[in-house]
Design a protein around this motif. Sequence first.
Motif, PDB file in Angstrom:
ATOM      1  N   ARG A  75       0.808  -1.368   0.060  1.00 11.30           N
ATOM      2  CA  ARG A  75      -0.021  -0.090  -0.019  1.00 11.30           C
ATOM      3  C   ARG A  75       0.547   1.105  -0.090  1.00 11.30           C
ATOM      4  N   TRP A  76       1.919   1.177   0.704  1.00 11.46           N
ATOM      5  CA  TRP A  76       2.699   2.308   0.855  1.00 11.46           C
ATOM      6  C   TRP A  76       3.533   2.580  -0.574  1.00 11.46           C
ATOM      7  N   LEU A  77       4.006   1.432  -1.200  1.00 10.06           N
ATOM      8  CA  LEU A  77       4.497   1.501  -2.385  1.00 10.06           C
ATOM      9  C   LEU A  77       3.619   2.209  -3.709  1.00 10.06           C
ATOM     10  N   ASP A  78       2.487   1.886  -3.431  1.00  6.70           N
ATOM     11  CA  ASP A  78       1.453   2.451  -4.237  1.00  6.70           C
ATOM     12  C   ASP A  78       1.357   3.709  -4.134  1.00  6.70           C
ATOM     13  N   ALA A  79       1.147   4.305  -2.790  1.00  8.24           N
ATOM     14  CA  ALA A  79       0.947   5.529  -2.668  1.00  8.24           C
ATOM     15  C   ALA A  79       2.168   6.566  -3.176  1.00  8.24           C
ATOM     16  N   LEU A  80       3.360   5.919  -2.829  1.00  9.96           N
ATOM     17  CA  LEU A  80       4.680   6.708  -3.414  1.00  9.96           C
ATOM     18  C   LEU A  80       4.851   6.649  -4.817  1.00  9.96           C
ATOM     19  N   GLU A  81       4.216   5.844  -5.574  1.00  8.82           N
ATOM     20  CA  GLU A  81       4.025   5.896  -7.145  1.00  8.82           C
ATOM     21  C   GLU A  81       3.265   6.974  -7.522  1.00  8.82           C
ATOM     22  N   LYS A  82       2.310   7.467  -6.813  1.00 11.92           N
ATOM     23  CA  LYS A  82       1.042   8.387  -7.242  1.00 11.92           C
ATOM     24  C   LYS A  82       1.657   9.678  -6.784  1.00 11.92           C
ATOM     25  N   GLN A  83       2.230   9.776  -5.414  1.00 11.82           N
ATOM     26  CA  GLN A  83       2.153  11.133  -4.869  1.00 11.82           C
ATOM     27  C   GLN A  83       3.526  11.504  -4.242  1.00 11.82           C
ATOM     28  N   THR A  85       6.906  10.848  -1.553  1.00 12.50           N
ATOM     29  CA  THR A  85       7.010  10.692  -0.098  1.00 12.50           C
ATOM     30  C   THR A  85       6.209  11.378   0.633  1.00 12.50           C
ATOM     31  N   LYS A  86       6.543  12.761   0.576  1.00 14.08           N
ATOM     32  CA  LYS A  86       5.988  13.923   1.472  1.00 14.08           C
ATOM     33  C   LYS A  86       4.379  13.883   1.323  1.00 14.08           C
ATOM     34  N   LEU A  87       3.924  14.105  -0.148  1.00 11.89           N
ATOM     35  CA  LEU A  87       2.610  14.145  -0.314  1.00 11.89           C
ATOM     36  C   LEU A  87       1.645  12.960   0.166  1.00 11.89           C
ATOM     37  N   ALA A  88       2.256  11.883   0.015  1.00  8.29           N
ATOM     38  CA  ALA A  88       1.802  10.864   0.547  1.00  8.29           C
ATOM     39  C   ALA A  88       1.362  10.608   2.114  1.00  8.29           C
ATOM     40  N   ARG A  89       2.290  10.994   2.687  1.00 11.34           N
ATOM     41  CA  ARG A  89       2.443  10.932   4.156  1.00 11.34           C
ATOM     42  C   ARG A  89       1.305  12.158   4.602  1.00 11.34           C
ATOM     43  N   LEU A  90       1.316  13.234   3.795  1.00 15.62           N
ATOM     44  CA  LEU A  90       0.317  14.259   4.284  1.00 15.62           C
ATOM     45  C   LEU A  90      -1.370  13.887   3.768  1.00 15.62           C
ATOM     46  N   ASN A  91      -1.422  13.385   2.697  1.00 12.71           N
ATOM     47  CA  ASN A  91      -2.391  12.930   2.159  1.00 12.71           C
ATOM     48  C   ASN A  91      -3.222  11.757   2.425  1.00 12.71           C
ATOM     49  N   GLY A  92      -3.432  11.512   3.616  1.00  9.86           N
ATOM     50  CA  GLY A  92      -4.294  10.340   3.843  1.00  9.86           C
ATOM     51  C   GLY A  92      -3.516   9.017   4.211  1.00  9.86           C
ATOM     52  N   TYR A  93      -2.007   8.911   4.047  1.00  9.05           N
ATOM     53  CA  TYR A  93      -1.329   7.801   4.388  1.00  9.05           C
ATOM     54  C   TYR A  93      -0.476   8.074   5.493  1.00  9.05           C
ATOM     55  N   GLY A  94      -0.870   8.939   6.452  1.00  4.61           N
ATOM     56  CA  GLY A  94      -0.045   9.326   7.630  1.00  4.61           C
ATOM     57  C   GLY A  94      -0.192   8.096   8.443  1.00  4.61           C
ATOM     58  N   ASP A  95      -1.144   7.453   8.974  1.00 10.61           N
ATOM     59  CA  ASP A  95      -1.223   6.180   9.763  1.00 10.61           C
ATOM     60  C   ASP A  95      -0.163   4.964   9.190  1.00 10.61           C
ATOM     61  N   LEU A  96      -0.442   4.948   7.878  1.00 11.46           N
ATOM     62  CA  LEU A  96       0.370   3.757   7.373  1.00 11.46           C
ATOM     63  C   LEU A  96       1.786   4.135   7.455  1.00 11.46           C
ATOM     64  N   TYR A  97       2.266   5.525   7.062  1.00 12.81           N
ATOM     65  CA  TYR A  97       3.896   5.774   7.293  1.00 12.81           C
ATOM     66  C   TYR A  97       4.221   5.537   8.789  1.00 12.81           C
ATOM     67  N   ALA A  98       3.252   5.924   9.703  1.00 11.43           N
ATOM     68  CA  ALA A  98       3.725   5.955  11.216  1.00 11.43           C
ATOM     69  C   ALA A  98       3.953   4.431  11.662  1.00 11.43           C
ATOM     70  N   SER A  99       2.990   3.496  11.086  1.00 12.09           N
ATOM     71  CA  SER A  99       3.167   2.126  11.343  1.00 12.09           C
ATOM     72  C   SER A  99       4.318   1.508  10.617  1.00 12.09           C
ATOM     73  N   LEU A 100       4.583   1.605   9.332  1.00 15.27           N
ATOM     74  CA  LEU A 100       6.076   1.407   8.843  1.00 15.27           C
ATOM     75  C   LEU A 100       7.192   1.946   9.607  1.00 15.27           C
ATOM     76  N   TYR A 101       6.954   3.159   9.913  1.00 15.28           N
ATOM     77  CA  TYR A 101       8.043   3.635  10.826  1.00 15.28           C
ATOM     78  C   TYR A 101       8.440   3.239  12.118  1.00 15.28           C
ATOM     79  N   ARG A 102       7.402   2.638  12.599  1.00 16.06           N
ATOM     80  CA  ARG A 102       7.420   2.000  13.907  1.00 16.06           C
ATOM     81  C   ARG A 102       8.024   0.454  13.546  1.00 16.06           C
ATOM     82  N   TYR A 103       7.553  -0.154  13.039  1.00 12.10           N
ATOM     83  CA  TYR A 103       7.706  -1.625  12.879  1.00 12.10           C
ATOM     84  C   TYR A 103       8.682  -2.110  11.681  1.00 12.10           C
ATOM     85  N   ASP A 104       8.690  -1.105  10.480  1.00 12.68           N
ATOM     86  CA  ASP A 104       9.692  -1.734   9.465  1.00 12.68           C
ATOM     87  C   ASP A 104      10.749  -0.249   9.289  1.00 12.68           C
TER      88      ASP A 104
END
Length: 243
Positions: A75-83, A85-104
């Motif tokens: 899901r994060w790779l799909d968001a990166l392809e579209k937007q 790094t920064k825009l993906a984190r700010l536009n609806g994928y912040g929780d996904l980014y936080a989870s990956l930052y914590r666990y991977d």
Amino acid sequence: MPDSGESNWLRNMFRKHRKAFSYLEHLIVLHALLKPGWKLADVVSFVARLHLKTKTSTNVVQEMGQTRLEDYRSRWLDALEKQGTKLARLNGYGDLYASLYRYDRNWLIEINQGHRIPLPRHQPKVSWRKRDVDTVKALIALRNEGECSLDAPRFSKNWYLNQLKHRAAIEKHLELLPLCSLFFDRYCESIFEYQVRRISRVVVKAVLAGDVLKRWQVLKLSGLSEERLTEEAKNFLKELLGI
């Protein structure tokens, strides 16, 4: 000890904090905890020999679960392809980014490096080239208008700037206005030139009226004095006017 509601430096010193304390407060604590006859040099030497334990990262992939982790990565790779790094984190994928930052975290940082999209730069609201040309035309018109006037005030840089519509912007951004800068360097009237013009005005009026003026009269009518007169203006009076 003060009540729990009161602020106390001794209690605060033994809490987890980022505050700084006076060296006197540290000495008081050391004196209370160490044996009599302790030396500060021994304390510093002891602390210098301590080795901090480095934090070891846990194997977070196993904690999260491989299936769930792969889903998050996809899901994060799909968001990166579209937007990016920064825009993906700010536009609806912040929780996904936080989870990956914590666990991977290591994978996330590595994959983000290759998907950075530079943000578009803001276009300047002002065309400084156009403003430079328009302003220097206005300055030339002002100069032509007052060039033959002996009664005009001194044509200084400030005088020219005060006649312009965007005085503050022009003065603040002269490094972006090469034509205006060249105009000011070439055509602004110096103190010597202004004094000569004031003297010339008085002399011309006297000649037209058929009057003969003495030196002190010329200076008085020009609003000048011997103390304020520049060397060039003195030479002008002496050599060209003979007074």
